[in-house]
Design an enzyme around this catalytic site. Structure first.
Site, short mmCIF file in Angstrom:
data_model
loop_
_atom_site.label_atom_id
_atom_site.label_comp_id
_atom_site.label_asym_id
_atom_site.label_seq_id
_atom_site.Cartn_x
_atom_site.Cartn_y
_atom_site.Cartn_z
N CYS A 333 -1.72 -6.95 -28.23
CA CYS A 333 -1.45 -8.35 -27.90
C CYS A 333 -2.04 -9.36 -28.90
O CYS A 333 -1.31 -10.24 -29.36
CB CYS A 333 -1.94 -8.70 -26.50
SG CYS A 333 -2.01 -7.33 -25.35
N ARG A 362 -7.91 4.33 -27.46
CA ARG A 362 -8.76 4.10 -26.29
C ARG A 362 -9.54 5.36 -25.99
O ARG A 362 -9.01 6.47 -26.11
CB ARG A 362 -7.91 3.73 -25.07
CG ARG A 362 -7.19 2.42 -25.23
CD ARG A 362 -6.40 2.06 -24.00
NE ARG A 362 -5.50 0.95 -24.29
CZ ARG A 362 -4.54 0.53 -23.47
NH1 ARG A 362 -4.36 1.14 -22.31
NH2 ARG A 362 -3.77 -0.48 -23.81
N GLN A 380 2.06 2.55 -28.31
CA GLN A 380 2.74 1.82 -27.24
C GLN A 380 4.04 1.25 -27.77
O GLN A 380 4.09 0.77 -28.90
CB GLN A 380 1.88 0.65 -26.78
CG GLN A 380 0.77 1.03 -25.84
CD GLN A 380 0.08 -0.20 -25.31
OE1 GLN A 380 -0.22 -1.13 -26.05
NE2 GLN A 380 -0.18 -0.22 -24.02
N ASP A 382 5.39 -1.62 -27.35
CA ASP A 382 4.89 -2.86 -26.78
C ASP A 382 5.81 -4.03 -27.08
O ASP A 382 6.55 -3.99 -28.06
CB ASP A 382 3.52 -3.13 -27.43
CG ASP A 382 2.56 -3.79 -26.47
OD1 ASP A 382 3.00 -4.22 -25.39
OD2 ASP A 382 1.37 -3.88 -26.81
N HIS A 384 5.82 -8.61 -26.47
CA HIS A 384 5.34 -9.83 -25.83
C HIS A 384 6.42 -10.88 -25.92
O HIS A 384 6.92 -11.16 -27.01
CB HIS A 384 4.05 -10.31 -26.51
CG HIS A 384 2.94 -9.31 -26.35
ND1 HIS A 384 2.65 -8.36 -27.30
CD2 HIS A 384 2.10 -9.09 -25.31
CE1 HIS A 384 1.67 -7.60 -26.85
NE2 HIS A 384 1.31 -8.01 -25.65
N LYS A 463 2.52 -7.62 -11.75
CA LYS A 463 3.34 -6.78 -12.63
C LYS A 463 4.34 -5.94 -11.84
O LYS A 463 4.20 -5.77 -10.63
CB LYS A 463 2.44 -5.85 -13.46
CG LYS A 463 1.54 -4.97 -12.61
CD LYS A 463 0.70 -4.03 -13.47
CE LYS A 463 -0.19 -3.19 -12.58
NZ LYS A 463 -0.76 -2.02 -13.24
N HIS A 509 3.86 -9.24 -21.05
CA HIS A 509 3.55 -8.00 -21.77
C HIS A 509 4.43 -6.94 -21.16
O HIS A 509 4.49 -6.83 -19.94
CB HIS A 509 2.12 -7.50 -21.53
CG HIS A 509 1.03 -8.48 -21.74
ND1 HIS A 509 0.20 -8.41 -22.81
CD2 HIS A 509 0.62 -9.52 -20.99
CE1 HIS A 509 -0.70 -9.38 -22.71
NE2 HIS A 509 -0.48 -10.06 -21.62
ZN LIG Z 1 0.06 -7.17 -24.38
#
Ligand SMILES: [Zn+2]
Ligand SMILES: [Zn+2]
Length: 639
Positions: A333, A362, A380, A382, A384, A463, A509
């Site tokens: 992010c 992680r 990911q 991902d 945004h 979410k 996200h």
């Molecule tokens: Zn994010």
């Protein structure tokens, strides 16, 4: 006379001295036969419970929520009785249910071995045959402690039990166990069962305590359900991505590189490349911008994001570069926020959709690492979305559409969950209510059935969580879509509105696949290694019967490759049977066997994976069929 209200609102008059079982009988003989327990005024109790006042009742069968758990827990008692009668020195600890089954912890010096399972099952069958009732006795705490004196496990259980009365259940030949209940009415009602395994387990999970034996079992309401379960288990074992990942040469983990870090082999990398290309194309079609951000960043950004405050224990130790601390990124992010903030943005620029196949790191404890599914570095998929509050609904629609398209392409069905405001949250209740409502309405617009996961949101966002259902009916953690209510404030993310004032955009996200590692690991199991044509690293292989047809075989391979097909060639001097076996183990979609006849007629004899048949077609027709299958991404290999 007591009044008993049924779930449909109907009220029955029940005579004095009746039990809940009598109520079930009064509703219907079929229900009484299927009844396992009853929910009375919201609490689940035994069917032998007397009716002493007006109540609301819901009869529980194996099909009711929680019904199978009662059956399985009761089965655990029957197993305990069987073990106790076979090994009378057994001390029983406790026997809870687990997913798809139950276990019982026992203290017994003789080790129980898999060879003993049949003997235990036979004993259990005898107990079932006798169909003895589960009889509940209630004691005061004092009486109960006196009753179990000398048995440290039961004394401990009694001390941990809540409430003033402590219950014991007996069944069979004087067998008794301390338990809160409820149970099925009698030992004949525990369904169809199997003892699965035995393992060591410390009492209360405390390594300083004695190692106990934990005997696992499963139980189902019908023979068919048990058989289906055992089949799924067997199939899941064969499909284990760690096993297939090795057999199909997809990935490995190397101790010197580090646990939880995936090395993608040639074939795995190719599968990933194909999926990533598909992913990028679908994102570009939908107005996303493809981004790249660095793998490390200074502590400044992670202080700002709150990661160092909230997630420090999942981040790796910093490295010092020019006197500044840098961290491996745990999330993508902040990089996207900084790109957004690099220029002033107007409402005319919105929505902006940044997507990235971003690798994050992680910490996971080594004990929880699991193949490709639980790793320490993962990519990911991902994205945004920055949008105005008015655009939020439409943006969620777009995300759900993309998610649905991707999931169905891979042959998954899925379940949706709306995770709402948790006890600890940032922002105002109004903001939360609005964002949650947008998510809910988007699912309703799609006609997407969902369950509410009350309080399951993250502290900054409600979410939608998606759980994938694979070809074996197993659920997998899938994508999430979060409406962030805090990031814009934290990172001072703004746009100039039509009113010429600065406003905070809403930030979504989202992932669609989750992570490449987890998704492809899951995909291996979902397909059982039998990838559809479009994903197969080697889509077909030409096999020669003898070296006389080598030229034709090479020519075929060249022409297939020229058409963009991934075609292998096996001209080794081995017998064709050995070549076929090798291709079979590699789960190739098609094997093309060429002999003099095929060379003469410019045709191919095609063996199709998963069938015993082979088909003769012209080389041109085969190529046309292959291109069509790749284009449509079908899993059907039929010619
Ligand atoms: Zn994010
Ligand atoms: Zn019990």
């Amino acid at each position: 006379m007591a009044k008993v209200t049924l779930p449909d609102g109907k009220v029955l008059d029940i005579q004095d001295n009746s039990t809940l079982y009598n109520v079930a009988e009064k509703i219907g003989a079929g229900l009484a036969k299927a009844a396992l327990a009853a929910e009375v005024n919201g609490q689940v109790v035994d069917l032998s419970t007397p009716v002493t006042q007006d109540i609301k009742i819901n009869i529980i069968t194996a099909k009711s929520p929680g019904g199978l758990e009662i059956l399985r827990h009761s089965c655990a008692h029957v197993m305990a009785e069987a073990i106790y009668s076979l090994w009378p020195s057994t001390q029983l600890v406790y026997g809870p249910t687990v997913e798809d089954g139950f276990y019982y912890d026992i203290d017994l010096d003789t080790p129980i071995r898999p060879e003993d399972f049949e003997k235990i099952e036979k004993k259990m069958a005898e107990i079932v045959e006798k169909n003895q009732p589960f009889v509940r006795k209630e004691f005061s705490r004092e009486q109960a402690l006196a009753h179990v004196v000398g048995n440290k496990y039961k004394v401990d259980n009694a001390n941990r039990a809540q409430g003033d009365t402590i219950s014991f259940y007996s069944h069979g030949d004087g067998f008794e166990d301390l338990c809160r209940g409820p149970h099925v009415p009698s030992t004949g009602k525990i369904g169809f069962f199997k003892i699965m395994s035995v393992a060591g387990a410390y009492w209360h999970g405390d390594a300083k305590e004695k190692m106990l034996q934990r005997v696992y079992g499963t139980a189902w309401a019908t023979k068919k359900e048990l058989d289906d379960y055992l089949f799924r288990l067997e199939e899941a074992k064969k499909r284990d991505h760690r096993f297939l990942g090795k057999q199909l040469d997809i990935y490995s983990v190397n101790d010197d590189i580090g646990p939880g870090l995936i090395l993608w082999h040639q074939k795995g990398s190719l599968i990933r490349h194909i999926i990533e290309t598909f992913w990028k194309e679908e994102h570009l079609k939908r107005g996303y911008d493809i981004m790249y951000t660095p793998h490390i960043a200074t502590e400044v950004i992670y202080k700002k994001s709150g990661h160092l405050e909230k997630y420090a224990d999942m981040m790796y130790s910093p490295m010092k570069i020019d006197e500044q601390n840098y961290y491996l990124k745990p999330m993508n992010c902040p990089g996207h926020y900084m790109i957004y903030n690099n220029s002033p943005r107007s409402y005319r620029d919105l929505p902006m959709r940044f997507c990235e196949l971003g690798m994050v790191y992680r910490y996971e404890p080594s004990g929880t690492l699991h193949g490709m599914l639980r790793v320490r570095g993962f990519t990911q998929d991902d994205a945004h979305t920055f949008c105005t509050p008015d655009q939020l609904g439409k943006e969620i629609d777009l995300i759900l559409e993309l998610m649905h398209y991707m999931m169905t392409t891979f042959g998954y069905t899925y379940k949706a969950y709306l995770a709402t405001r948790p006890a600890k949250f940032l922002g105002t209740e109004e903001e939360w209510a609005r964002a949650t409502e947008e998510l809910r309405m988007a699912m309703e617009r799609r006609g997407l059935a969902y369950e509410v996961d009350e309080g399951g949101g993250v502290f900054y966002a409600p979410k939608i969580d998606i759980k994938l259902i694979d070809s074996l009916g197993r659920e997998w953690q899938g994508p999430t879509h979060q409406v962030d209510l805090q990031a814009a404030k934290r990172f001072n993310i703004r746009y100039v509105g039509a009113d010429n004032q600065l406003h905070e955009p809403v930030i979504i996200h989202r992932t669609v696949l989750g992570s490449m590692e987890r998704f492809i690991g899951g995909l291996i199991e979902h397909y059982g290694g039998n990838f559809p044509l479009w994903l197969s690293p080697e889509q077909m292989r030409v096999l020669t019967i003898s070296e006389k047809t080598n030229d034709y075989a090479m020519k075929l391979q060249q022409s297939f490759k020229a058409e963009g097909l991934r075609c292998g060639l096996d001209t080794s001097p081995e017998k064709v049977g050995a070549k076929i076996l090798r291709g079979h183990n590699e789960k190739l979609p098609y094997m093309i066997v060429v002999g003099p006849k095929e060379a003469e007629t410019q045709s191919v004899n095609v063996r199709i994976r998963g069938t015993n048949e082979s088909k003769s077609v012209s080389a041109d027709a085969f190529v046309a069929a292959m291109k069509e299958k790749v284009k449509s991404r079908t899993a059907d290999l039929g010619l």
